[in-house]
Structures are given as C-alpha cells and as structure tokens.
Design a protein around this motif. Structure first.
Motif, PDB file in Angstrom:
ATOM      1  N   ARG A 303       0.823  -1.209   0.000  1.00  0.00           N
ATOM      2  CA  ARG A 303       0.000   0.000   0.000  1.00  0.00           C
ATOM      3  C   ARG A 303       0.860   1.265   0.000  1.00  0.00           C
ATOM      4  NH1 ARG A 303      -4.688   1.615   4.447  1.00  0.00           N
ATOM      5  NH2 ARG A 303      -5.296   3.594   3.460  1.00  0.00           N
ATOM      6  N   HIS A 304       1.938   1.258   0.797  1.00  0.00           N
ATOM      7  CA  HIS A 304       2.776   2.452   0.919  1.00  0.00           C
ATOM      8  C   HIS A 304       4.163   2.291   0.305  1.00  0.00           C
ATOM      9  CE1 HIS A 304       0.010   4.687   3.481  1.00  0.00           C
ATOM     10  NE2 HIS A 304      -0.161   3.589   4.194  1.00  0.00           N
ATOM     11  N   TRP A 305       4.638   1.072   0.145  1.00  0.00           N
ATOM     12  CA  TRP A 305       6.008   0.842  -0.274  1.00  0.00           C
ATOM     13  C   TRP A 305       6.085   0.260  -1.682  1.00  0.00           C
ATOM     14  CZ3 TRP A 305      10.354   2.352   2.235  1.00  0.00           C
ATOM     15  CH2 TRP A 305      10.233   2.698   3.586  1.00  0.00           C
ATOM     16  N   LYS A 306       7.125   0.643  -2.403  1.00  0.00           N
ATOM     17  CA  LYS A 306       7.497  -0.041  -3.634  1.00  0.00           C
ATOM     18  C   LYS A 306       8.994  -0.280  -3.575  1.00  0.00           C
ATOM     19  CE  LYS A 306       7.088  -0.591  -8.506  1.00  0.00           C
ATOM     20  NZ  LYS A 306       6.184  -0.461  -9.637  1.00  0.00           N
ATOM     21  N   LEU A 307       9.389  -1.550  -3.687  1.00  0.00           N
ATOM     22  CA  LEU A 307      10.785  -1.947  -3.597  1.00  0.00           C
ATOM     23  C   LEU A 307      11.240  -2.520  -4.935  1.00  0.00           C
ATOM     24  CD1 LEU A 307      10.632  -3.789  -0.141  1.00  0.00           C
ATOM     25  CD2 LEU A 307      11.162  -1.373  -0.571  1.00  0.00           C
ATOM     26  N   MET A 308      12.441  -2.159  -5.337  1.00  0.00           N
ATOM     27  CA  MET A 308      13.021  -2.679  -6.573  1.00  0.00           C
ATOM     28  C   MET A 308      14.493  -2.977  -6.342  1.00  0.00           C
ATOM     29  SD  MET A 308      11.440  -0.154  -9.509  1.00  0.00           S
ATOM     30  CE  MET A 308      12.304  -1.055 -10.795  1.00  0.00           C
ATOM     31  N   ALA A 309      14.946  -4.087  -6.905  1.00  0.00           N
ATOM     32  CA  ALA A 309      16.365  -4.443  -6.847  1.00  0.00           C
ATOM     33  C   ALA A 309      16.719  -5.186  -8.123  1.00  0.00           C
ATOM     34  CB  ALA A 309      16.669  -5.297  -5.622  1.00  0.00           C
ATOM     35  N   SER A 310      17.942  -5.007  -8.597  1.00  0.00           N
ATOM     36  CA  SER A 310      18.344  -5.679  -9.832  1.00  0.00           C
ATOM     37  C   SER A 310      19.848  -5.902  -9.844  1.00  0.00           C
ATOM     38  CB  SER A 310      17.934  -4.865 -11.065  1.00  0.00           C
ATOM     39  OG  SER A 310      18.637  -3.639 -11.122  1.00  0.00           O
ATOM     40  N   GLY A 311      20.238  -6.938 -10.563  1.00  0.00           N
ATOM     41  CA  GLY A 311      21.635  -7.197 -10.877  1.00  0.00           C
ATOM     42  C   GLY A 311      21.736  -7.444 -12.371  1.00  0.00           C
ATOM     43  N   TYR A 312      22.808  -6.982 -12.986  1.00  0.00           N
ATOM     44  CA  TYR A 312      22.887  -7.103 -14.437  1.00  0.00           C
ATOM     45  C   TYR A 312      24.328  -7.326 -14.871  1.00  0.00           C
ATOM     46  CZ  TYR A 312      24.179  -2.157 -13.957  1.00  0.00           C
ATOM     47  OH  TYR A 312      24.780  -0.979 -13.587  1.00  0.00           O
ATOM     48  N   TYR A 313      24.473  -7.875 -16.090  1.00  0.00           N
ATOM     49  CA  TYR A 313      25.789  -8.171 -16.654  1.00  0.00           C
ATOM     50  C   TYR A 313      25.718  -8.019 -18.173  1.00  0.00           C
ATOM     51  CZ  TYR A 313      29.896 -10.840 -18.156  1.00  0.00           C
ATOM     52  OH  TYR A 313      31.065 -11.231 -18.761  1.00  0.00           O
ATOM     53  N   ARG A 314      26.769  -7.444 -18.747  1.00  0.00           N
ATOM     54  CA  ARG A 314      26.859  -7.316 -20.205  1.00  0.00           C
ATOM     55  C   ARG A 314      28.290  -7.599 -20.637  1.00  0.00           C
ATOM     56  NH1 ARG A 314      28.252  -3.524 -24.350  1.00  0.00           N
ATOM     57  NH2 ARG A 314      26.774  -3.530 -26.104  1.00  0.00           N
ATOM     58  N   ASP A 342      33.443  -6.016 -20.171  1.00  0.00           N
ATOM     59  CA  ASP A 342      32.544  -6.644 -19.202  1.00  0.00           C
ATOM     60  C   ASP A 342      31.982  -5.558 -18.296  1.00  0.00           C
ATOM     61  OD1 ASP A 342      32.774  -9.711 -19.483  1.00  0.00           O
ATOM     62  OD2 ASP A 342      34.871  -9.054 -19.479  1.00  0.00           O
ATOM     63  N   VAL A 343      30.661  -5.509 -18.211  1.00  0.00           N
ATOM     64  CA  VAL A 343      29.969  -4.556 -17.340  1.00  0.00           C
ATOM     65  C   VAL A 343      29.076  -5.340 -16.402  1.00  0.00           C
ATOM     66  CG1 VAL A 343      28.346  -2.633 -17.241  1.00  0.00           C
ATOM     67  CG2 VAL A 343      29.993  -2.766 -19.112  1.00  0.00           C
ATOM     68  N   MET A 344      29.164  -5.029 -15.114  1.00  0.00           N
ATOM     69  CA  MET A 344      28.264  -5.655 -14.151  1.00  0.00           C
ATOM     70  C   MET A 344      27.866  -4.634 -13.106  1.00  0.00           C
ATOM     71  SD  MET A 344      30.942  -8.121 -12.120  1.00  0.00           S
ATOM     72  CE  MET A 344      31.509  -8.838 -13.670  1.00  0.00           C
ATOM     73  N   GLY A 345      26.672  -4.809 -12.565  1.00  0.00           N
ATOM     74  CA  GLY A 345      26.214  -3.843 -11.578  1.00  0.00           C
ATOM     75  C   GLY A 345      25.031  -4.347 -10.785  1.00  0.00           C
ATOM     76  N   ILE A 346      24.779  -3.682  -9.674  1.00  0.00           N
ATOM     77  CA  ILE A 346      23.608  -3.937  -8.839  1.00  0.00           C
ATOM     78  C   ILE A 346      22.973  -2.596  -8.500  1.00  0.00           C
ATOM     79  CG2 ILE A 346      24.416  -6.119  -7.867  1.00  0.00           C
ATOM     80  CD1 ILE A 346      25.308  -4.548  -5.391  1.00  0.00           C
ATOM     81  N   SER A 347      21.673  -2.590  -8.347  1.00  0.00           N
ATOM     82  CA  SER A 347      20.970  -1.363  -7.983  1.00  0.00           C
ATOM     83  C   SER A 347      19.766  -1.713  -7.126  1.00  0.00           C
ATOM     84  CB  SER A 347      20.521  -0.590  -9.227  1.00  0.00           C
ATOM     85  OG  SER A 347      19.614  -1.360  -9.996  1.00  0.00           O
ATOM     86  N   ALA A 348      19.321  -0.757  -6.325  1.00  0.00           N
ATOM     87  CA  ALA A 348      18.168  -0.954  -5.457  1.00  0.00           C
ATOM     88  C   ALA A 348      17.459   0.378  -5.264  1.00  0.00           C
ATOM     89  CB  ALA A 348      18.590  -1.531  -4.105  1.00  0.00           C
ATOM     90  N   GLN A 349      16.150   0.305  -5.101  1.00  0.00           N
ATOM     91  CA  GLN A 349      15.362   1.516  -4.876  1.00  0.00           C
ATOM     92  C   GLN A 349      14.187   1.199  -3.969  1.00  0.00           C
ATOM     93  OE1 GLN A 349      14.494   4.387  -8.043  1.00  0.00           O
ATOM     94  NE2 GLN A 349      12.331   4.202  -7.549  1.00  0.00           N
TER      95      GLN A 349
END
Length: 671
Positions: A303-314, A342-349
């Motif tokens: 109702r109040h929260w939206k969570l996002m997280a991701s990891g990626y590689y190229r 090579d690109v890799m990363g993690i992100s969160a919101q």
C-alpha cells in the motif's frame, strides 16, 4: 474475478488517490492501460471508446480482484524522469522496418547516423548531444557500452518482441545513472498473458533474407517468452554484406504476496563488411561483434512501499580488421583490433507514499572493464581471448562507479512538483553532485504546462581515453564533461488531437569530441571549452473518424549548436540535425488491407572532407519516404515495404552513402 451479472455494466472503483497508480493497488490481474500518443506520453481522449457503454442509470459496484502492475519504472521515477516520446506497439507494427535500429528513425528528436543499415551499426544522439551521451536501457536495465557509443545498439532483440520505445529526459534520466548525459532510450518488451507462438519470414533486394520465431508460455505465476531471429544480406554496395543472429528470453515469476522476479537473457552475433566505416581510405574493412546480456530484477509493491532491486551483466566482444580476409594487406598492417568489455552492476530503490508525497532512495554500483590490444594500459603478460582463441590482449582498463540518489514527488491540486539529488563517485574522477526538479501545472484537464531543469555529467569512454591509430589519437588526460539543462513544455489534448510543444537549452562544459585543426590530418579527443544547444519541438497527432484515414502525425525539431573552440574542426558535436520534420499517415484501404507512410525531411549542419575533391563539403538536406502495406488476418499477416522509396542519395556520415530504394516482402503467422 467474480462474474458480472450484466455485460453492459461498468465497474466503479471505491478508492482513488492523487497518484497515477493508486487505483490499481486494489486490483490483481495484469492489465494494459490506455494507448500512448505517437510522440508523447499522454492519456488520449477515450470518448470514442466509451460510446458503446452509454449509461442510463447508476452503475452497480463490483468487487474486483487485485491487479499486478508490471511497470518497468516505479511511479516516482516516471514523474521525475520525463518520458517525452513514445513509439507504441501499433506504430511499431506499421513501421516499414524489421530491426531496432531502423525503428528509432520514427521517434521525434532522435538523430540516428547509420554506418551499416538493417541493424548493423549506427550512432544515436538526442537533442543535439553526441552518440556517447545517450544511455540505452532494456526493460529499465542500463546496458550502455563503456568502450564506445558505436556499440550501444548491439541489443539481441527482435523487433517483433518490442512493446514500446520510450525516450527519457528530465533530471539526468537518473534511472540510467550518471551516464545518461543528454537522455536515455528505454526499450520495453511485450508481456504476453496467453500461450502462443509466431513465426515470420521475409526477403528483398540485395539478397536480403530474414526469419524469426517466438513462443510464449503462461502457467500459474510463470510468464516465459523465448525468441530467435536471423538476418543476412549480400549488401547494397561493395563490402556491405552482413549476417546477424539474435536469441532472447524473458522469464517472470509473479506472485501478489512474494512480488515479481524477472530474468532476461540474450545473445547476439554480427559479421559484416564495414566499407569506409571508420576511414574513407580503406574500402575492405570488416568487423565481428558478439554480445551477451543478463539481468535479474525483483519488484514488490504494498500500500505504501514499492521496492526494486536488480543485478545485471553485459559482455561485448569486437574484432575489427582494416583489411578483411582474402584482401592483400600492406606490410605495415599488423593485426585486427580486439576488444572485450565486461559490465556488471547492482541497484536498489525503495519508494514510500505518505501525506507529503512519494519519497524514494536509490543506490547503484557498477563496474566496467576492458581487455584490448589497443585500448587501456599495458598488462604484464598477454591475456587469452575466448572468441579468437588466442592470447591477443596486451592492455586493459577498469573503473568502478557508485551513486546514491534521493527524490521527492508531491501532487497538490493541479500541481505536480518533483525534486531530486544524486551523488556519484568514481575511481578516477572523484565525487560529483547533481540535482534537478520538475514542475507541472494542469491549467485544465486537457492542458498542462511544465518545466524541468537539471545538471549532469559523463565520463569519457575507453575509446576517448586510449585509442591510437595513424588517424586518431585518444587522450588519457580527459576530464568528465558536464552540462546544465532547461526545458519548458506544453501538452494539449482536445478531442481527437494531441499537441505537444517544448523548448530546451543545454549549457555544456568540457564537452568531449574528436577534433583537429584545419591544417591537421590526425583527429584527437579533447575537452572543448563549451558546446551549447538550443532547440524546440512541436508534435501533433490527429485521429479523425474517417474511413480512409486512421491517424496522421506531424512533428518538427529545430536545433542550434554552438561551440567556443571555433579554431577546431569537430567530428561529432557540431554535426547535428538542424532541421528535422516527419509526417506519418496510417490509412485503411479496403478490407484487411492498410497502408502506413512516413515522410522525413532532414537538414544536417556541419561539414566533411570529400575524398573525391579533398575539400570541406556541406551536408545536403534530403527527403526520405517509407511505405508499408499490410494484409492482417486473425492468424496471419502479409506485408510489403519499401524504404527510401524516392531512391534518394544521402549521407549520415561524410563519404559513406546510404542505401537507395529497398523493397521487402514477408509473411508472419501466429496463434
């Protein structure tokens, strides 16, 4: 969903909040919301749709199940990052192209400079920026290439899998991090909610052959999409042949209690003749690229929260030969260039909705590494290249970027106000801070005025820093470039019309470009003192209720770019589309037959050295016409298309002519 007792009754929602997503928090099936305008993100007038449900009495209230919203950008990001241009699924189907690269020519404000046609290679820029200043996202994941913007469109995706293409502006297009200097392009794939299968084959001039197939499986909480496609051609000119293969899959697990997991994987191979791609002196250049992308995303909304997280590689591999196999090379030519990035990363919101609006906090960590025999600093021993099966790498470079941002969005009566700030740190260039804001005011339900401003910066690519050849010298002492951007805009949506007007200004400092003095032959990368861009955009969509005309779209973009270092001849930053005008018409013809036209007028500023005359030559304005005819039945579709119907001779890059008239025909089937 409980059965509705009367088909003509409409559901009424009990809850509504002043947020674009709040009503859907009370629903639990996948829904498709509205149709986006051809050149702007707006809610079109739905009067015609509602005419079949004229109410003569109050509608009963029904209890509806929950809906899982599969947005690739959270609501807070959608408001802070302005989505100005959108190409919808229907417009994609009507376009006379069969690849992602060609599709972007249909979007307002996009300057697509093609080296190799049919998805071989192109440079893409937005609003007067250079090709290295645009970030490329796939379903919201940043897959921008750190070696060079030439490879940003090496995306392993068939055009038939695309649901829409979004052009993101606003405060730094922060979903892409600090790389999105002038904007970002987000390609969003289709989400099929039923089991199905489709296949397509097509052929045309210059030995063109194309085939693709895709399957969709939906069972319980699982959504699976998998596709492969291949394209090849003998080439429209000497050394312009190509062969391309793509494979892509998207797997999603959707559970209202747990959340949504999304996995995407893709591979691509390209082999192509590169006649005069990088130097007009050599007509037998050749290149091979290999791409691999992967990402895992998680989303959860309450109702109040939206969570996002991701990891990626190229991973991206490039082999470039100045003389292709079988062509005699001079004694000074040693070997091809090899690059492996090579690109890799993690992100969160995390976003939280409260009485003060929506507050979000986000963080991102990203690593970029390259092995090469030309780019980087020397390494102690040669490194193995798995693609060429040899120890060819003698240099490498690496950098790490971290960023954190905070954003606040508040809606109050007719006002929407967004503010945000981001800090970004890097191994080589230290810490940078930038901020931005957006204000929109709804004068009436159909008229909105707004403005946004922000500052942004971009680090040099590995090519900018290290590339060395007989005609180009990189500069390891380059500094990041930065800019301050301002935009004012108007959106008006009367019945059957959508009108958008915008004006923008970018003040660029330390802009990176490849330059030379008039009496020099070697290009070198430098931080120019200042490069400023001034522009305006107008876009109009009209949807008449005529049998012979479904939709007409008109847009015009004006740009003026000025630089302070006038003594230099610029390779990229001042070669821009000064005037760009497009008209698209879609029209039914008879029965299931329809036609879609695009006319585009392009006038490019800047000059190039004509190899035939050895003189500085202005780019000439040119007019292009594309046409697609479609016969659409329930389970199959026949199509014929022609690009450059007027057989116009034109250049995106000096001394590199583009294809003339090109006919293709094809058939697709699907269940």
């Amino acid at each position: 969903m409980k059965k509705m007792q009367k088909e003509r009754c409409l559901p009424c929602f009990r809850r509504w909040a002043r947020t674009p997503y709040a009503v859907f928090n009370s629903l639990s099936v996948t829904v498709k919301i509205g149709v986006l305008g051809a050149a702007m993100l707006t809610m079109a007038n739905q009067k015609a749709v509602a005419q079949e449900n004229v109410k003569t009495a109050p509608d009963p209230v029904f209890q509806l199940e929950e809906v899982q919203i599969n947005s690739d950008l959270p609501p807070t990001t959608q408001q802070l990052v302005k989505v100005v241009a959108v190409l919808t699924r229907k417009e994609i189907e009507q376009a006379a192209v069969q690849n992602v690269q060609g599709l972007l020519r249909y979007v307002q404000g996009v300057d697509l400079r093609t080296r190799g046609t049919e998805n071989v290679q192109a440079d893409i820029s937005l609003r007067g920026g250079t090709f290295d200043q645009t970030a490329i996202l796939l379903n919201g994941v940043n897959f921008t290439d750190p070696q060079t913007g030439h490879f940003n469109l090496d995306i392993p995706l068939d055009i038939n899998l695309i649901d829409r293409v979004e052009i993101l502006y606003g405060p730094g297009a922060w979903t892409a991090g600090a790389i999105a200097f002038s904007g970002a392009i987000n390609i969003v794939t289709k989400q099929i909610i039923h089991n199905g299968f489709n296949a397509q084959i097509s052929g045309g001039d210059f030995g063109y052959r194309q085939g693709s197939t895709a399957g969709y499986l939906n069972t319980g909480p699982w959504r699976v999409m998998a596709a492969v496609n291949g394209t090849r051609s003998d080439g429209f000119a000497h050394d312009s042949d190509f062969k391309i293969f793509n494979a892509y899959t998207d797997v999603r697990f959707i559970d209202n209690r747990i959340g949504q997991f999304s996995l995407q994987l893709g591979v691509q191979s390209k082999d192509f003749g590169a006649n005069t791609f990088y130097s007009p002196k050599y007509v037998d250049q050749y290149e091979e690229t290999r791409s691999l992308i992967a990402s895992l995303q998680y989303k959860k909304q309450t109702r109040h929260w939206k969570l996002m997280a991701s990891g990626y590689y190229r991973r991206h591999h490039d082999m470039f030969a100045l003389f292709r196999e079988g062509v005699p090379a001079p004694p000074w030519y040693v070997s091809p260039n090899y690059h492996l990035t090579d690109v890799m990363g993690i992100s969160a919101q995390a976003s939280y909705s409260w009485w003060g609006g929506v507050t979000s906090l986000a963080g991102d960590l990203r690593s970029e590494h390259i092995f090469s025999n030309t780019l980087g600093t020397p390494i102690s021993a040669p490194h193995f290249d798995p693609y060429s099966d040899a120890n060819v790498f003698t240099k490498s470079a690496e950098r790490r970027i971290g960023s954190v941002s905070v954003k606040q969005v508040k809606e109050w009566k007719q006002w929407t106000v967004s503010l945000g700030a981001m800090g970004s740190g890097n191994d080589d260039y230290g810490f940078h801070f930038y901020a931005g804001g957006n204000v929109d005011y709804a004068v009436t339900p159909k008229l909105t005025l707004g403005t946004w401003l922000h500052n942004s910066y971009r680090m040099p690519t590995f090519t900018d820093l290290y590339y060395q050849s007989t005609t180009q010298h990189g500069n390891p002492n380059l500094k990041p470039e930065d800019a301050f951007n301002v935009d004012v805009h108007l959106l008006w949506t009367p019945d059957k019309w959508t009108v958008r007007v915008a004006g923008f200004k970018r003040y660029g400092h330390n802009i990176i470009d490849w330059v030379r003095l008039p009496n020099e032959l070697v290009w070198h990368s430098e931080n120019l003192t200042d490069v400023n861009s001034l522009g305006s955009e107008v876009a109009v969509d009209y949807r008449p209720a005529w049998r012979w005309l479904e939709n007409i779209h008109l847009d015009y973009t004006y740009l003026h770019v000025s630089k302070a270092s006038n003594q230099y001849v610029s390779s990229y930053s001042t070669d821009y589309l000064r005037h760009q005008a497009k008209m698209r018409i879609s029209q039914p013809i008879i029965g299931k037959l329809s036609a879609a036209w695009q006319l585009s007028l392009n006038d490019r500023a800047g000059t190039y050295v004509n190899v035939a005359t050895n003189k500085e030559t202005n780019f000439n304005a040119y007019l292009l016409c594309d046409l697609k005819l479609q016969w659409k039945a329930k389970y199959y579709q026949l199509f014929a298309e022609a690009t450059n119907l007027f057989n116009t001779t034109y250049f995106d890059f000096g001394n590199l002519p583009q294809p003339g008239r090109w006919f293709k025909v094809g058939v697709s089937v699907g269940v």
